[in-house]
Design a protein around this motif. Structure first.
Motif, PDB file in Angstrom:
ATOM      1  N   ILE A 136       0.860  -1.185   0.000  1.00 51.53           N
ATOM      2  CA  ILE A 136       0.000   0.000   0.000  1.00 51.53           C
ATOM      3  C   ILE A 136       0.893   1.232   0.000  1.00 51.53           C
ATOM      4  CG2 ILE A 136      -1.791   1.277   1.221  1.00 51.53           C
ATOM      5  CD1 ILE A 136      -2.717  -1.364   2.422  1.00 51.53           C
ATOM      6  N   GLN A 137       0.739   2.065  -1.019  1.00 50.89           N
ATOM      7  CA  GLN A 137       1.538   3.279  -1.135  1.00 50.89           C
ATOM      8  C   GLN A 137       0.713   4.462  -0.655  1.00 50.89           C
ATOM      9  OE1 GLN A 137       4.915   3.404  -2.596  1.00 50.89           O
ATOM     10  NE2 GLN A 137       4.764   5.275  -1.365  1.00 50.89           N
ATOM     11  N   VAL A 138       1.288   5.259   0.252  1.00 51.98           N
ATOM     12  CA  VAL A 138       0.643   6.481   0.739  1.00 51.98           C
ATOM     13  C   VAL A 138       1.528   7.644   0.301  1.00 51.98           C
ATOM     14  CG1 VAL A 138      -0.348   7.665   2.723  1.00 51.98           C
ATOM     15  CG2 VAL A 138      -0.186   5.179   2.733  1.00 51.98           C
ATOM     16  N   PRO A 139       1.298   8.204  -0.899  1.00 54.49           N
ATOM     17  CA  PRO A 139       2.215   9.204  -1.441  1.00 54.49           C
ATOM     18  C   PRO A 139       2.211  10.501  -0.652  1.00 54.49           C
ATOM     19  CG  PRO A 139       0.248   9.050  -2.783  1.00 54.49           C
ATOM     20  CD  PRO A 139       0.147   7.946  -1.775  1.00 54.49           C
ATOM     21  N   MET A 140       3.332  11.211  -0.734  1.00 52.19           N
ATOM     22  CA  MET A 140       3.437  12.533  -0.123  1.00 52.19           C
ATOM     23  C   MET A 140       2.505  13.494  -0.852  1.00 52.19           C
ATOM     24  SD  MET A 140       5.644  12.184   2.314  1.00 52.19           S
ATOM     25  CE  MET A 140       6.177  13.859   2.682  1.00 52.19           C
ATOM     26  N   PRO A 141       1.904  14.461  -0.131  1.00 52.07           N
ATOM     27  CA  PRO A 141       1.041  15.454  -0.800  1.00 52.07           C
ATOM     28  C   PRO A 141       1.816  16.219  -1.856  1.00 52.07           C
ATOM     29  CG  PRO A 141       0.837  15.578   1.599  1.00 52.07           C
ATOM     30  CD  PRO A 141       2.000  14.696   1.308  1.00 52.07           C
ATOM     31  N   TYR A 142       1.178  16.463  -3.001  1.00 50.91           N
ATOM     32  CA  TYR A 142       1.828  17.201  -4.087  1.00 50.91           C
ATOM     33  C   TYR A 142       1.847  18.691  -3.767  1.00 50.91           C
ATOM     34  CZ  TYR A 142       2.510  19.396  -8.619  1.00 50.91           C
ATOM     35  OH  TYR A 142       2.965  20.176  -9.639  1.00 50.91           O
ATOM     36  N   THR A 143       3.005  19.326  -3.891  1.00 51.60           N
ATOM     37  CA  THR A 143       3.141  20.760  -3.620  1.00 51.60           C
ATOM     38  C   THR A 143       3.942  21.427  -4.725  1.00 51.60           C
ATOM     39  OG1 THR A 143       5.141  20.402  -2.312  1.00 51.60           O
ATOM     40  CG2 THR A 143       3.043  20.464  -1.119  1.00 51.60           C
TER      41      THR A 143
END
Length: 234
Positions: free
Chosen positions: A198-205
């Motif tokens: 399960i991948q929990v990506p970093m928020p895009y900024t």
């Protein structure tokens, strides 16, 4: 001289595959007359055959279909497939003019699970293992670190009407560039019998020329909103 029937050796069945148990008494023994042969699962009578070769099935309490066949002193018990409640000891009982004897064998299922699902809701992520045999414990890993003892982790188990186990585990995860691994370990052998990443990506900024971060999806929303307003005013 007492005559003992011979039965199939112990079997570890593949899920979904046919299983056949044979109970054989040599018909070449001089003076042997079979009065009755029976297959039992623990204390449950499954089928019997009389001296004329007539088979009587008993199917009141079996989760999966089966039938029995008899030919030349051999009584065969045939399952279309084996489900967990049908694992265990099977006994062939013989009554003949030379006395009463019995022989037993064991049936088990291969370890494993049918399929694995994962889902997300906010920061909570769930992995679900279906059609599990035997029982299993869920282990969570973040990268190479075992986080199974985290208070953010909970597991529930449920048995369906065929005896298969469903294991569902939930973890509250943080955004990370490393995936989480949800694995199911068999309580019988200690081997892992299923897993999912399960991948929990970093928020895009976005970072502007002044070094100020802004949420990418927010800019997209504002651009769409501005376009809509311009269209309405034109």
């Amino acid at each position: 001289e007492l005559v003992t029937p011979s039965v199939s050796p112990n079997i570890t069945a593949e899920r979904g595959k046919q299983v056949t148990l044979d109970c054989d008494v040599s018909s070449s023994l001089n003076g042997l007359s079979i009065i009755r042969m029976q297959w039992w699962h623990d204390k449950l009578l499954l089928c019997s055959v009389d001296s004329d070769g007539n088979i009587t099935p008993h199917k009141e309490s079996t989760p999966s279909p089966f039938h029995c066949e008899y030919k030349h002193g051999q009584l065969s018990l045939i399952f279309e497939r084996i489900v967990p409640p049908e694992c265990g000891k099977y006994t062939c009982k013989l009554r003949s003019n030379k006395g009463m004897r019995s022989a037993a064998t064991w049936v088990d299922l291969q370890e494993g699970c049918g399929n694995v699902e994962d889902s997300s809701s906010g920061d909570k992520h769930t992995c679900t293992f279906h059609h599990v045999y035997p029982d299993g414990d869920v282990h969570w890993f973040h990268g190479s670190h075992d986080v199974s003892d985290s208070a953010k982790h909970s597991t529930t188990k449920q048995v369906d009407n065929e005896g298969w186990l469903t294991v569902r585990s939930e973890m509250e995860m943080e955004h990370s560039d490393k995936p989480y691994n949800c694995s199911l370990m068999s309580t019988k052998s200690g081997r892992y019998i299923g897993s999912t990443l399960i991948q929990v990506p970093m928020p895009y900024t976005d970072v502007d020329s002044n070094g100020v971060e802004s949420q990418g999806h927010l800019w997209t929303f504002l651009c769409i909103f501005t376009t809509c307003i311009s269209y309405l005013l034109s």
